[in-house]
Design a protein around this motif. Sequence first.
Motif, PDB file in Angstrom:
ATOM      1  N   VAL A 101      44.684 -56.289 -21.045  1.00  0.00           N
ATOM      2  CA  VAL A 101      43.933 -55.406 -21.939  1.00  0.00           C
ATOM      3  C   VAL A 101      43.953 -53.978 -21.401  1.00  0.00           C
ATOM      4  O   VAL A 101      44.214 -53.020 -22.142  1.00  0.00           O
ATOM      5  N   GLU A 102      43.701 -53.823 -20.107  1.00  0.00           N
ATOM      6  CA  GLU A 102      43.683 -52.489 -19.502  1.00  0.00           C
ATOM      7  C   GLU A 102      45.054 -51.822 -19.598  1.00  0.00           C
ATOM      8  O   GLU A 102      45.152 -50.611 -19.835  1.00  0.00           O
ATOM      9  N   PHE A 103      46.091 -52.618 -19.415  1.00  0.00           N
ATOM     10  CA  PHE A 103      47.455 -52.095 -19.521  1.00  0.00           C
ATOM     11  C   PHE A 103      47.724 -51.572 -20.928  1.00  0.00           C
ATOM     12  O   PHE A 103      48.316 -50.497 -21.108  1.00  0.00           O
ATOM     13  N   GLN A 104      47.286 -52.308 -21.934  1.00  0.00           N
ATOM     14  CA  GLN A 104      47.496 -51.881 -23.315  1.00  0.00           C
ATOM     15  C   GLN A 104      46.680 -50.629 -23.634  1.00  0.00           C
ATOM     16  O   GLN A 104      47.124 -49.775 -24.410  1.00  0.00           O
ATOM     17  N   VAL A 105      45.501 -50.509 -23.048  1.00  0.00           N
ATOM     18  CA  VAL A 105      44.697 -49.294 -23.225  1.00  0.00           C
ATOM     19  C   VAL A 105      45.475 -48.090 -22.692  1.00  0.00           C
ATOM     20  O   VAL A 105      45.544 -47.032 -23.333  1.00  0.00           O
ATOM     21  N   ALA A 162      45.098 -65.492 -28.922  1.00  0.00           N
ATOM     22  CA  ALA A 162      46.319 -64.695 -28.752  1.00  0.00           C
ATOM     23  C   ALA A 162      46.664 -63.952 -30.036  1.00  0.00           C
ATOM     24  O   ALA A 162      47.042 -62.772 -30.007  1.00  0.00           O
ATOM     25  N   ASP A 163      46.529 -64.625 -31.165  1.00  0.00           N
ATOM     26  CA  ASP A 163      46.814 -63.971 -32.445  1.00  0.00           C
ATOM     27  C   ASP A 163      45.822 -62.834 -32.705  1.00  0.00           C
ATOM     28  O   ASP A 163      46.200 -61.756 -33.189  1.00  0.00           O
ATOM     29  N   THR A 164      44.562 -63.066 -32.384  1.00  0.00           N
ATOM     30  CA  THR A 164      43.537 -62.046 -32.616  1.00  0.00           C
ATOM     31  C   THR A 164      43.767 -60.820 -31.738  1.00  0.00           C
ATOM     32  O   THR A 164      43.686 -59.673 -32.208  1.00  0.00           O
ATOM     33  N   LEU A 165      44.072 -61.041 -30.465  1.00  0.00           N
ATOM     34  CA  LEU A 165      44.341 -59.924 -29.560  1.00  0.00           C
ATOM     35  C   LEU A 165      45.592 -59.165 -29.989  1.00  0.00           C
ATOM     36  O   LEU A 165      45.643 -57.927 -29.905  1.00  0.00           O
ATOM     37  N   SER A 166      46.592 -59.897 -30.465  1.00  0.00           N
ATOM     38  CA  SER A 166      47.825 -59.253 -30.936  1.00  0.00           C
ATOM     39  C   SER A 166      47.541 -58.369 -32.145  1.00  0.00           C
ATOM     40  O   SER A 166      48.055 -57.246 -32.251  1.00  0.00           O
ATOM     41  N   ARG A 186      39.743 -46.217 -30.113  1.00  0.00           N
ATOM     42  CA  ARG A 186      38.968 -45.990 -28.891  1.00  0.00           C
ATOM     43  C   ARG A 186      38.108 -47.205 -28.548  1.00  0.00           C
ATOM     44  O   ARG A 186      37.635 -47.351 -27.417  1.00  0.00           O
ATOM     45  N   ARG A 187      37.916 -48.095 -29.528  1.00  0.00           N
ATOM     46  CA  ARG A 187      37.107 -49.299 -29.302  1.00  0.00           C
ATOM     47  C   ARG A 187      37.978 -50.513 -28.973  1.00  0.00           C
ATOM     48  O   ARG A 187      37.473 -51.637 -28.940  1.00  0.00           O
ATOM     49  N   CYS A 192      38.505 -56.140 -27.521  1.00  0.00           N
ATOM     50  CA  CYS A 192      39.215 -57.225 -26.840  1.00  0.00           C
ATOM     51  C   CYS A 192      38.282 -58.007 -25.926  1.00  0.00           C
ATOM     52  O   CYS A 192      38.308 -59.247 -25.899  1.00  0.00           O
ATOM     53  N   GLU A 193      37.468 -57.295 -25.184  1.00  0.00           N
ATOM     54  CA  GLU A 193      36.551 -57.961 -24.259  1.00  0.00           C
ATOM     55  C   GLU A 193      35.558 -58.839 -25.015  1.00  0.00           C
ATOM     56  O   GLU A 193      35.247 -59.957 -24.583  1.00  0.00           O
ATOM     57  N   ALA A 194      35.063 -58.349 -26.145  1.00  0.00           N
ATOM     58  CA  ALA A 194      34.123 -59.132 -26.948  1.00  0.00           C
ATOM     59  C   ALA A 194      34.808 -60.363 -27.529  1.00  0.00           C
ATOM     60  O   ALA A 194      34.220 -61.455 -27.588  1.00  0.00           O
ATOM     61  N   THR A 195      36.056 -60.194 -27.940  1.00  0.00           N
ATOM     62  CA  THR A 195      36.810 -61.314 -28.513  1.00  0.00           C
ATOM     63  C   THR A 195      37.093 -62.374 -27.461  1.00  0.00           C
ATOM     64  O   THR A 195      36.934 -63.577 -27.711  1.00  0.00           O
ATOM     65  N   ILE A 196      37.506 -61.949 -26.283  1.00  0.00           N
ATOM     66  CA  ILE A 196      37.784 -62.894 -25.195  1.00  0.00           C
ATOM     67  C   ILE A 196      36.519 -63.668 -24.831  1.00  0.00           C
ATOM     68  O   ILE A 196      36.550 -64.888 -24.629  1.00  0.00           O
ATOM     69  N   ALA A 197      35.399 -62.954 -24.770  1.00  0.00           N
ATOM     70  CA  ALA A 197      34.126 -63.608 -24.444  1.00  0.00           C
ATOM     71  C   ALA A 197      33.738 -64.619 -25.518  1.00  0.00           C
ATOM     72  O   ALA A 197      33.220 -65.703 -25.216  1.00  0.00           O
TER      73      ALA A 197
END
Length: 202
Positions: A101-105, A162-166, A186-187, A192-197
């Motif tokens: 996630v951080e890399f994609q940011v 994975a589909d949601t993050l993509s 910017r969000r 992503c963090e909320a989705t992973i949680a």
Amino acid sequence: MSTKFPDKAADPSAPAAIPPRERIVSSAADLFRKFGIRGIGVDAIAEAAQTNKMTLYRKFGSKDELLCATLRQVTQRAGAIWDELEREFSGDAAAQLKRWVEFQVDRLEQEPGGCDLANAAVELRDSDHPAHAVVQEFKNSQRNRLAAVCEAAGSSNPELLADTLSLLLEGARVSVQTSGPEGSSRRFKESCEATIAAFSSR
């Protein structure tokens, strides 16, 4: 008697020191990114690569073949992230997912023009164009790698995660181009963090 000094060694970073094929691919990638695939011709690419059309067509049978080569170069660089994550966080899938996630940011900030692969797919409306196969193969492989990490991280539904993050990533890339860095993109990290949680099984 005058002293003869040895010739100065060639600069390995100088264009002429780089093999023609690499120069052509690199120049084409830069020009496609700046002017679009349809907006640039092989004459301009050959000139930028400090070569000629004959050499270009000898290395690549067509502009379409050259385009596919530039896209494969992009996939090689982008795909290397998984090896980096494995080396940095070996055996810790949750940490790998967080770093992904951080890399994609970082990429969203560094590449405001969006994803070269997605941009190519949008510009090339002909679904039979060979570049589409390159894009689809890479996007699918990235999604599958992401799903594997999600599963290893203990997600309750790794395929859906994975589909949601993509989808969040692709949407953020478009948002950067349409609304700028202060738009919805910017969000991205927070989303992503909320989705992973939400998909955590722990």
